[in-house]
Design a protein around this motif. Sequence first.
Motif, PDB file in Angstrom:
ATOM      1  N   ALA A 156      45.742  41.130  41.908  1.00  0.00           N
ATOM      2  CA  ALA A 156      45.395  40.427  40.673  1.00  0.00           C
ATOM      3  C   ALA A 156      44.572  41.378  39.803  1.00  0.00           C
ATOM      4  O   ALA A 156      43.870  42.244  40.310  1.00  0.00           O
ATOM      5  CB  ALA A 156      44.589  39.179  40.975  1.00  0.00           C
ATOM      6  N   PRO A 157      44.620  41.200  38.497  1.00  0.00           N
ATOM      7  CA  PRO A 157      43.804  42.060  37.639  1.00  0.00           C
ATOM      8  C   PRO A 157      42.311  41.774  37.826  1.00  0.00           C
ATOM      9  O   PRO A 157      41.911  40.665  38.175  1.00  0.00           O
ATOM     10  CB  PRO A 157      44.270  41.717  36.227  1.00  0.00           C
ATOM     11  N   VAL A 158      41.505  42.808  37.612  1.00  0.00           N
ATOM     12  CA  VAL A 158      40.052  42.672  37.755  1.00  0.00           C
ATOM     13  C   VAL A 158      39.517  41.883  36.576  1.00  0.00           C
ATOM     14  O   VAL A 158      39.865  42.138  35.427  1.00  0.00           O
ATOM     15  CB  VAL A 158      39.397  44.068  37.826  1.00  0.00           C
ATOM     16  N   ASN A 159      38.638  40.917  36.856  1.00  0.00           N
ATOM     17  CA  ASN A 159      38.051  40.082  35.825  1.00  0.00           C
ATOM     18  C   ASN A 159      36.681  40.658  35.463  1.00  0.00           C
ATOM     19  O   ASN A 159      35.736  40.601  36.264  1.00  0.00           O
ATOM     20  CB  ASN A 159      37.908  38.645  36.326  1.00  0.00           C
ATOM     21  N   ALA A 160      36.560  41.233  34.300  1.00  0.00           N
ATOM     22  CA  ALA A 160      35.315  41.860  33.865  1.00  0.00           C
ATOM     23  C   ALA A 160      34.213  40.837  33.672  1.00  0.00           C
ATOM     24  O   ALA A 160      33.022  41.141  33.826  1.00  0.00           O
ATOM     25  CB  ALA A 160      35.542  42.643  32.577  1.00  0.00           C
ATOM     26  N   GLY A 161      34.497  39.616  33.361  1.00  0.00           N
ATOM     27  CA  GLY A 161      33.502  38.576  33.120  1.00  0.00           C
ATOM     28  C   GLY A 161      32.948  37.990  34.400  1.00  0.00           C
ATOM     29  O   GLY A 161      32.020  37.184  34.369  1.00  0.00           O
ATOM     30  N   LEU A 162      33.452  38.392  35.571  1.00  0.00           N
ATOM     31  CA  LEU A 162      32.981  37.858  36.833  1.00  0.00           C
ATOM     32  C   LEU A 162      31.531  38.219  37.101  1.00  0.00           C
ATOM     33  O   LEU A 162      30.771  37.402  37.625  1.00  0.00           O
ATOM     34  CB  LEU A 162      33.887  38.373  37.972  1.00  0.00           C
ATOM     35  N   ASN A 163      31.108  39.408  36.718  1.00  0.00           N
ATOM     36  CA  ASN A 163      29.705  39.822  36.920  1.00  0.00           C
ATOM     37  C   ASN A 163      28.752  38.984  36.070  1.00  0.00           C
ATOM     38  O   ASN A 163      27.624  38.742  36.458  1.00  0.00           O
ATOM     39  CB  ASN A 163      29.524  41.309  36.600  1.00  0.00           C
ATOM     40  N   ASP A 164      29.170  38.543  34.907  1.00  0.00           N
ATOM     41  CA  ASP A 164      28.326  37.719  34.048  1.00  0.00           C
ATOM     42  C   ASP A 164      28.044  36.359  34.702  1.00  0.00           C
ATOM     43  O   ASP A 164      26.980  35.774  34.500  1.00  0.00           O
ATOM     44  CB  ASP A 164      28.984  37.505  32.692  1.00  0.00           C
TER      45      ASP A 164
END
Length: 167
Positions: A156-164
């Motif tokens: 799956a593509p990496v979700n950049a908003g996951l760290n937020d």
Amino acid sequence: MRKLLFLSILGCVSLTGFSQENGKVNLPATELKTVPAANENTITDKKAEETLVLKEDVYDFGKIPQGKPVTHIFEVSNIGKTDLKISNVQASCGCTTPEWDQGKPIAAGGSSKITVGYNAAAEGVFTKLVTVTYGDNQSKQITIKGEVWKTPASSAPVNAGLNDLKN
């Protein structure tokens, strides 16, 4: 010079006219060959010799993912009056693997199966042939085809908003 050319052409035309009569070519007796006429009995006899029948001879896998081998089972029937042995099943390349009951004859009126596997390693459209040899050097061909699509490198593509969300 013109007279000589004219006479040679006239001679060739007249020789051609004498050698043909009513559309027939006159050949010396030594060059005549008899050719047996093809009749319906000859054609019927050749079809009668074919005792192995494939339920289907072409199978389309459609679109398959790269790196995932696929298989299909082809059913063959013996319509003859005696047992029939499949002597060899050979693929056109190493990415295609046929399996069958080697050494086991197909009873008259019976059937058997040939499993054909394809290793979908290379991306793109494919068409592969498998030759089935049986009886007295008779053969039939099976064709498999399809298209291999490239699978993504990650699941799956990496979700950049996951760290937020973790903060």
